[in-house]
Write a protein that holds these residues in place. Structure first.
Motif, short mmCIF file in Angstrom:
data_model
loop_
_atom_site.label_atom_id
_atom_site.label_comp_id
_atom_site.label_asym_id
_atom_site.label_seq_id
_atom_site.Cartn_x
_atom_site.Cartn_y
_atom_site.Cartn_z
N GLY A 168 183.60 23.46 44.85
CA GLY A 168 183.97 22.77 43.58
C GLY A 168 183.65 24.21 42.79
N ILE A 169 182.13 24.73 42.37
CA ILE A 169 182.01 25.23 41.74
C ILE A 169 182.89 26.38 41.11
CG2 ILE A 169 179.51 26.89 40.85
CD1 ILE A 169 177.86 25.30 42.21
N LEU A 170 183.19 27.36 42.02
CA LEU A 170 183.99 28.05 42.20
C LEU A 170 185.18 27.97 41.32
CD1 LEU A 170 183.51 30.32 45.25
CD2 LEU A 170 182.72 31.03 42.86
N ASN A 171 185.96 26.66 41.59
CA ASN A 171 186.61 26.03 40.93
C ASN A 171 187.03 26.32 39.37
OD1 ASN A 171 189.33 25.19 40.26
ND2 ASN A 171 188.49 23.06 41.16
N TRP A 203 180.11 31.91 34.48
CA TRP A 203 179.96 33.48 34.17
C TRP A 203 180.73 33.89 34.75
CZ3 TRP A 203 177.68 29.45 37.52
CH2 TRP A 203 177.88 30.30 39.07
N LEU A 204 181.91 34.27 35.57
CA LEU A 204 183.37 34.77 36.16
C LEU A 204 184.61 34.20 35.23
CD1 LEU A 204 183.44 32.52 39.57
CD2 LEU A 204 182.16 35.38 38.93
N SER A 205 184.71 35.51 34.73
CA SER A 205 186.28 35.41 34.44
C SER A 205 187.49 34.50 35.04
CB SER A 205 186.56 36.79 34.08
OG SER A 205 185.96 37.69 33.88
N PRO A 206 187.54 33.84 33.93
CA PRO A 206 188.63 32.81 34.34
C PRO A 206 189.96 33.91 35.46
CG PRO A 206 188.33 32.86 32.53
CD PRO A 206 187.29 33.97 32.76
N GLY A 211 186.88 28.81 33.83
CA GLY A 211 185.89 29.04 32.51
C GLY A 211 185.61 27.90 32.00
N LYS A 212 185.57 27.36 32.47
CA LYS A 212 184.32 25.63 32.53
C LYS A 212 183.26 25.84 32.24
CE LYS A 212 189.39 23.64 32.57
NZ LYS A 212 189.43 22.41 31.41
#
Length: 173
Positions: free
Chosen positions: A98-101, A120-123, A106-107
């Motif tokens: 869920g967090i990775l999703n 912190w991850l690129s969309p 980009g939320k």
């Protein structure tokens, strides 16, 4: 640490039942988000449950579960152990997916509006979709495991007439 024949201790029982209630509320908040004013309760509960499962794992490592009934067949003892491992894996994989999703969309994810966790991850639309699919599949597996878990508890209570369910309710072995 209490001897194994004393059943589950207060901390283990409290974490079990608290998480059981929160997991069901978590699922409901995800499935019926409109009833809860959107997905923010689902996200907040997911973050809370991730912390609780880590606490529960730490407790379980330092306070082993009572042994299964001596009369239980070997296959049943192995199935129970496998079920517990599957639960812990699932309770970690669900919030992580869920967090990775959210991250890959980009939320920002907020914990009850108190703490915001920025992306912190690129969309990445493709991987966000993959994580969403994985999360939904894991939620379906959760429901299947829940049904098996409840059926096994009821079998122990009403067919085997042992104290497996009682040890999780009252802590008596």
């Amino acid at each position: 640490m209490s001897p194994p024949d004393q059943g589950y201790g207060t901390v283990a029982r409290t974490l079990h039942w608290l998480m059981a209630v929160l997991l069901m509320l978590q699922w409901l908040a995800g499935e019926k988000s409109r009833l809860f004013g959107g997905m923010s309760l689902h996200f907040s509960l997911g973050l809370t449950l991730m912390v609780l499962v880590m606490m529960r794992l730490a407790w379980r490592i330092t306070h082993p579960a009572p042994p299964p009934p001596a009369a239980a067949p070997r296959w049943e003892r192995l199935a129970a152990r496998g079920m517990h491992y599957a639960w812990y894996l699932l309770m970690l994989a669900l919030p992580i997916s869920g967090i990775l999703n959210r991250q890959l969309r980009g939320k920002t994810t907020s914990w009850f509006g108190v703490i915001d966790f920025p992306a912190w991850l690129s969309p990445d639309k493709y991987w966000a979709h993959q994580m969403e699919e994985l999360h939904e599949t894991l939620a379906s597996v959760f429901l299947v495991l829940l049904a098996v878990h409840v059926a096994a508890a009821l079998k122990h209570q009403f067919i085997d007439r042992d104290q497996v369910l009682g040890s999780m309710l009252r802590g008596s072995g």
